[in-house]
Each structure stands twice: as structure tokens, then as C-alpha cells.
Enzyme design. Structure first.
Site, PDB file in Angstrom:
ATOM      1  N   ASP A  86      -6.119   8.992  10.319  1.00 53.73           N
ATOM      2  CA  ASP A  86      -4.798   8.533  10.721  1.00 53.73           C
ATOM      3  C   ASP A  86      -4.398   9.036  12.092  1.00 53.73           C
ATOM      4  OD1 ASP A  86      -3.343   6.909   8.628  1.00 53.73           O
ATOM      5  OD2 ASP A  86      -4.135   8.534   7.393  1.00 53.73           O
ATOM      6  N   GLU A 112       0.893  -1.146   0.000  1.00 53.66           N
ATOM      7  CA  GLU A 112       0.000   0.000   0.000  1.00 53.66           C
ATOM      8  C   GLU A 112       0.933   1.198   0.000  1.00 53.66           C
ATOM      9  OE1 GLU A 112      -2.354  -2.360  -0.283  1.00 53.66           O
ATOM     10  OE2 GLU A 112      -2.290  -2.720   1.848  1.00 53.66           O
TER      11      GLU A 112
END
Lengths: 393, 292
Positions: free
Chosen positions: B65, B54
Site C-alpha cells: 500500500d 472491499e
């Protein structure tokens, strides 16, 4: 009432992480059920009347109008609502909604602290746990508002990521919500974010426009020619505009041009581009790579690099106009209203006044400007004092 | 053009045949700590046992995040990282490993910024309106030989136009599911998924955790009951034991923040070695306890 999809043409929508999608659906359901329940409206109306002090007055700014020598300016006095700004309308409504959903914890973001104070106030009134995220830079600049929130029993969490201002406080609120979504309601403070927030906030703020329309009808028997409000996220503006959308009224949103549109500013609709920020597709201040750029305004409440998606739609369809006013012009607007009417407006509101002062002289004395006086200026007096002193030098 | 998702299918099939699962797909933030170092870090991860990647596209406002990736993205952006840095990382990985599934992972706005404003006619809904701007992304990603794109803030509800425009360029839109996803939402994703489905192991932001979430098996079971698309689990995975636990349930694991933290804490001249060594440990090529 049929349910809205959350799309304002190509704007709006639900661009949120998967974790939050079920909570947004739950909120949408709860809102639809609340709308259909007469007890909810009755309860909210009673709170708005007996606790907030609605309806707020509509004041004819006679000396201001006279001095400008043109249109008659009428002020919708949200500065006289409890906590001193329109923010309480939304905070109270959403707290009642959170109660309906059985969410025992409320989080909110705040820039200058007005929405944080309104949320802390509504949570105190109903005994609900309240956590407010506030950029570290804003915590420093608005220390008194932090203390106010603490007095009201809220926990204020300084946010140290990014530029440490409103945008980052929203990011951090969303991170908290992603983590605690099962027991927490995110009480967003403007008509931004993923659906159904822009709709909920607009509906909860529409009392501003509905009342003003009725009051003007009662006092002078007509609609305004122009309605003007300041736009950051745009909640007070959409609240003023929405009840007038089907009427022949020119709608003008005033953004913060900061130091000028070619310098640091917060004029998202005037100088931004379409994008996705904080869960909604709207106009966004961004660079060529799609990175969000910092907004700047003397007014912390307008200091946001996005804007409510319905405003983006009203601009695209040319139903409303969006203009901008610099920090300097806003300061002049603040002084003007203070000196002519004995009302010190919030710096946010001062942008709308500055623009009204630009157009009123060219209008005739039987024309009417309805101006959303979104908040009072007590919170800003230090900033204003410093800014005026700097200008003298 | 080859069929959408073919490298994912081949990789999962080969892994199942070998019986040495799970596949490990590390998440690498493009341009962290500098764009110049990204190619060597990609090669080091492949040497350490990465089965694919990724590649994270830096964004100024990564609202799903945790602090480790927020900081990494800020550092990368300050060092000049862009979408092109991520595409460069894909090209490097592709040159080294022709069969590895390579996925871009990011937030919608930097992807949209590749293309035009998406206001044609002012018609349509927001989900449809992002199709036109994403066409440019699809073209560039296809030229770099990207297999799939994960868009953190594009839920299935708004994804039709995006999925179609990516598929036209041979790219899978990889969907995410969370422990909070309802059966109805799992079905909606199952109907549209290609490549794999990314399961978030927990309700929260990215970041290493001490333990795998206790209710992960229940969540994985709920999804497996409704789809045959291969599943990968990410969020909170940092150790070999976590990888093994996850491997009991699904054929692929994704490690993000722990790898980013490994890069962040290594001395500047020791970053590639640290990445290779860390990947060797989590893939089981090197013993964790002795470090040998």
C-alpha cells in the site's frame, strides 16, 4: 544440486504480493543457474579472498577462556572482513547475482547501517546504482553510517512510516521493488523474506561455518562442542550453524531480550508466535490481533520483530536452542571481550559473548565453544558510552 | 449452504443485462478514521452507488500500500480497529443490501491471528500450515455473510489450503493478477478463481494516479484470453473517466485510495456526505464538472 522448495517444515514459503512473484521466480532461476556455473563460484571466491579478505581468522580467546574458567572459546572473526562485519559476504554475492540477471539498480534496507554500508560498498565496486532505505529514526541515530553510504555513492532514503526503524525500511524497500521490479534487484540483508532469499543468504553466509569448521580441525583437530551466534534476522547465525547441522554440535542462537522479556525486547523466537511477515512464515512479535509490534534492542542490528524461517524450523525440531540476553548483559559482554582480548565487538555480537560467558564456566577446560564474532564495535562506541554512563548514574 | 461466489455471479449477470456497467466496488478501510464512523460511511457509499465493497482490514505493515492507505490503517489501528470492525462493516452493508457482493481485503497475519498457531505435528509446508489458523477466519467471515476474501500476500502458489478452508464456509478466495504475471501464473489463477479476479492496473503500490496505465488494455487482453471469470480492475482509479475507461474492458472497477483521501480531507461532520457525493460522481449519477 537439487533446488530447494523454500519450505522449512511449516515455515518459510513465498507470501509475497503477486506483482513480485515472477521476480522471485526469476531470482530462484538465476540462483540455480549461478550455483551450477563454476565460473560464478570462482568469481565470488576470488572477490571474497582479494577484496573482502577471506578467509577470516579463527582466534583462540585465551584470556577470556581463562577468566571464565571453563570451556575454550574460539572466535570466528567476521569483524575483520571488509566493512567490519559478515554482511559483506551476502552483499557481494547478491550483487554478482544481480549482474547476472542484468538488473542495473539495487535497493536495500538497513537498520544500523551495516548492511547498507556493505551493499553500497559492493555496488560501488561494480558501478551499480544503489538506493538504501533507512528508518528516519535510524538515520538520526546512525548519522555517520549515512555519510559512509553517501561517500560510497549510494542514495539513502529516510523512511518516515511506522516506527521509522528497520521493519519500516523493509516495508519501503518492498514498495520500491513492487514499483520498479522490472529493473531492480532487492538485496535483502538477512536470511528472511520470501523464498529464495533465506536460502540465498544462508548459502552466501555459510562460508563462516565452513571456514571455522576447517580452521578448528586444523588447529585442534576436532569439532566444537557448542556453536553460539547472535540472532536478529539470523544471517550470521545460520551461516555459522548450517555447515554444522549434521555434526554433533550444540547450536545456540542468542536473541536480544532488550529491557527484559516482560518489557520491550526483540526476542522473536523466545517470546513471539508463528505468523507471516515480509513474505515468509516464521516467528513474529505481534499482538493478539496479528498486528506487528515494535522490537527493541540496544543493538540496532537485532532490532527486528521477525526472524529467518530456518531458525524457526531449527527451534521447532529442537536442532538448535534459542536463548536471550538483555541490553545490560550485552553491555557486560562487550566490556568483557574488549578488556580480555582487545577486541571491541559489535553490540549484536556482544549478546553471543554474554551468553558464552554464562555457560563457559560450567563446562570443562577441554570443551570448545565456537563463537561467531559477527562484527566489530566501532559503530557502537557512542551508544555504548552513553549506555554505560547512564548505568553509572 | 449456498454456492461459493453466488452473489458475485448474480451481480455480474444483472449488470451485464442492464448494460450500465461497470460495477463499482469501493474499498473502505475499516475503522478509518474511527470504528464508530465506519457503519455510516458504508451506508453513504451504498447511497452513492456502490455495488458492493472491499472492506480493508487494517494492518500495521501494509507493504503493498501507498501512503494514503498506510496512514489510514495507522489511524484506524490507533482508534482501536480490529478484524471485528471490518466484519461489523460487512454486517451493516449486508443489512442494507442483501445482494451486494462483500469482500474482505487484507494481509495474511491479522487473518491468521484469528486461529491457532498452525504448528500441528510440525509437518507440511507453509501454505498448508496456514489452513488451520484460517479456519477461524472463515467461520467468523461466514457468520458475517462475507462473500470473498482477498489476501494481498497470499499468492496462488501458497493458497490451496486457504482456498479450501474458505470454500468449506461458502467463501471465495479472490485472486490478484499483476501486469508482471506470466501466462503460466494467469493460468494457475484461472484454474482456481471464483467470484472474480482482481487485476492490478499497474506495477506499484495502491494510490491514486492521474491516468490509467497505458498498457492496461494489453494486460486485460492477456487475462481475458485465458479465463471467463469476471475481472475487476483496481489500483490508480480515482475519476469518472477512469471508471468509464476501465468499464470498456472489464465489468467492475475498484476505487480505494481516492475514496480514503476523500474521507481524510473532509471535515469531521462532512465525511458521510463527501463519500456519498464522491461515489455519485464516479458512478456517473452526478456530473463531475458542475458537481450538481
Amino acid at each position: 544440486m537439487s533446488r530447494e522448495s523454500g519450505a522449512f517444515g511449516p515455515f518459510g514459503g513465498q507470501f509475497a504480493p503477486e506483482t513480485l512473484m515472477p521476480a522471485l521466480a526469476e531470482l530462484d532461476d538465476a540462483w540455480a543457474e549461478a550455483q551450477a556455473d563454476p565460473a560464478f563460484a570462482a568469481n565470488l571466491d576470488a572477490m571474497l579472498r582479494d577484496y573482502v579478505g577471506r578467509e577470516t581468522p579463527l582466534t583462540h580467546a585465551e584470556r577470556l577462556s581463562e577468566q571464565l574458567g571453563g570451556a575454550q572459546i574460539w572466535l570466528k572473526r567476521e569483524d575483520l572482513a571488509h566493512t567490519g562485519a559478515h554482511k559483506i559476504n551476502n552483499a557481494l554475492g547478491q550483487v554478482l547475482l544481480a549482474q547476472r540477471m542484468g538488473k542495473p539498480r539495487i535497493i536495500a534496507e538497513t537498520g544500523a547501517g551495516q548492511h547498507g554500508v556493505a551493499t553500497a560498498t559492493a555496488c560501488a565496486r561494480f558501478g551499480i546504482e544503489c538506493v538504501v532505505y533507512m528508518g528516519e529514526e535510524d538515520v538520526r541515530r546512525q548519522a555517520l553510517n549515512v555519510f559512509r553510504m553517501n561517500l560510497l555513492g549510494a542514495e539513502v532514503v529516510p523512511v518516515t512510516s511506522g516506527a521509522r526503524t528497520l521493519k519500516d525500511a523493509i516495508n519501503e524497500s518492498i514498495r520500491d521493488w513492487v514499483t520498479n521490479v522490472r529493473n531492480t534487484h532487492y538485496l535483502i540483508g538477512s536470511a528472511i523474506g520470501p523464498h529464495p532469499y533465506p536460502v540465498i543468504v544462508r548459502e552466501l553466509q555459510s562460508c563462516i561455518g565452513r571456514e571455522a569448521k576447517d580452521q578448528l580441525q586444523e588447529k585442534i583437530g576436532r569439532l566444537p562442542d557448542v556453536a553460539i551466534a547472535c540472532v536478529g534476522g539470523g544471517s550470521n547465525a545460520i551461516g555459522l550453524f548450517h555447515p554444522l547441522i549434521n555434526d554433533p554440535v550444540r547450536l545456540i542462537g542468542v536473541e536480544a531480550a532488550g529491557e527484559g522479556l516482560d518489557a520491550r525486547h526483540a526476542a522473536t523466537l523466545s517470546a513471539g508466535a508463528p505468523g507471516v511477515l515480509h513474505g515468509t512464515r516464521t516467528y513474529v512479535l505481534q499482538d493478539e490481533h496479528g498486528q506487528i509490534t515494535e522490537a527493541h534492542s540496544i543493538s540496532a542490528g537485532l532490532d527486528y520483530p521477525g526472524v529467518g524461517p530456518e531458525h524457526a524450523w531449527l527451534m521447532l525440531t529442537e536442532r538448535a536452542e534459542y536463548v536471550s540476553v538483555t541490553d545490560d548483559e550485552a553491555l557486560d559482554g562487550l566490556k568483557l571481550l574488549s578488556e580480555t582480548e582487545g577486541i571491541i565487538p559489535a553490540l549484536e555480537t556482544a549478546h553471543a559473548i554474554a551468553y558464552a560467558a554464562k555457560i563457559a564456566p560450567s563446562m570443562s577446560s577441554d570443551e570448545v565453544i565456537l563463537l561467531g564474532l559477527s562484527g566489530r564495535g566501532d559503530k557502537d562506541v557512542e551508544i555504548v558510552r552513553d549506555a554505560l554512563a547512564a548505568r553509572e548514574r | 449452504m449456498t454456492e461459493v461466489g453466488h452473489r458475485y455471479r448474480a451481480a455480474f449477470a444483472a449488470s451485464a443485462e442492464r448494460g450500465d456497467g461497470p460495477l463499482l466496488f469501493p474499498f473502505l478501510a475499516a475503522g478509518f478514521p474511527t470504528p464508530a464512523e465506519t457503519p455510516d460511511l458504508v451506508r453513504a457509499a451504498l447511497r452513492g452507488g456502490a455495488a458492493g465493497f472491499e472492506i480493508g482490514v487494517p494492518f500495521s505493515d501494509p507493504l503493498a500500500d501507498g501512503p494514503v492507505h498506510q496512514d489510514a490503517y495507522n489511524v484506524a489501528l490507533a482508534a482501536g480497529a480490529t478484524l471485528e470492525t471490518a466484519l461489523d462493516a460487512v454486517r451493516v452493508a449486508r443489512a442494507e443490501s442483501p445482494d451486494a457482493p462483500l469482500t474482505l481485503m487484507g494481509y495474511l497475519n491479522p487473518f491468521l491471528a484469528c486461529g491457532p498457531a498452525g504448528l500441528d505435528g510440525g509437518a507440511g509446508d507453509p501454505g498448508s500450515a496456514v489452513g488451520e489458523p484460517l479456519e477461524a477466519l472463515a467461520r467468523r467471515a461466514s457468520e458475517a455473510d462475507v462473500d470473498g476474501v482477498i489476501i494481498v500476500d497470499l499468492p496462488v502458489d501458497e493458497s490451496d489450503a486457504a482456498r479450501e478452508v474458505l470454500a468449506e464456509h461458502g467463501i471465495s478466495l479472490i485472486y490478484l493478477l499483476a501486469p508482471t504475471s506470466t501466462e503460466e501464473r494467469i493460468d494457475a489463477v484461472a484454474r482456481q478463481a471464483s467470484g472474480f479476479i482482481y487485476l492490478l492496473s499497474l506495477t506499484g503500490v495502491t494510490g491514486a494516479r492521474d491516468q490509467i496505465a497505458r498498457d492496461l488494455a494489453t494486460f486485460v487482453g492477456r487475462v481475458k484470453a485465458r479465463t471467463d471469470t469476471p475481472l475487476a480492475v483496481g489500483f490508480g482509479i480515482s475519476r469518472r473517466e477512469h471508471v468509464l475507461q476501465v468499464g470498456e474492458m472489464v465489468p467492475a472497477a475498484i476505487i480505494g485510495s481516492a475514496l480514503t483521501a476523500t474521507i481524510a480531507s473532509a471535515p469531521p461532520d462532512g465525511r458521510t456526505a463527501a463519500v456519498e457525493r464522491y461515489l455519485e460522481v464516479v458512478t456517473g449519477r452526478r456530473s463531475e464538472t458542475t458537481g450538481e
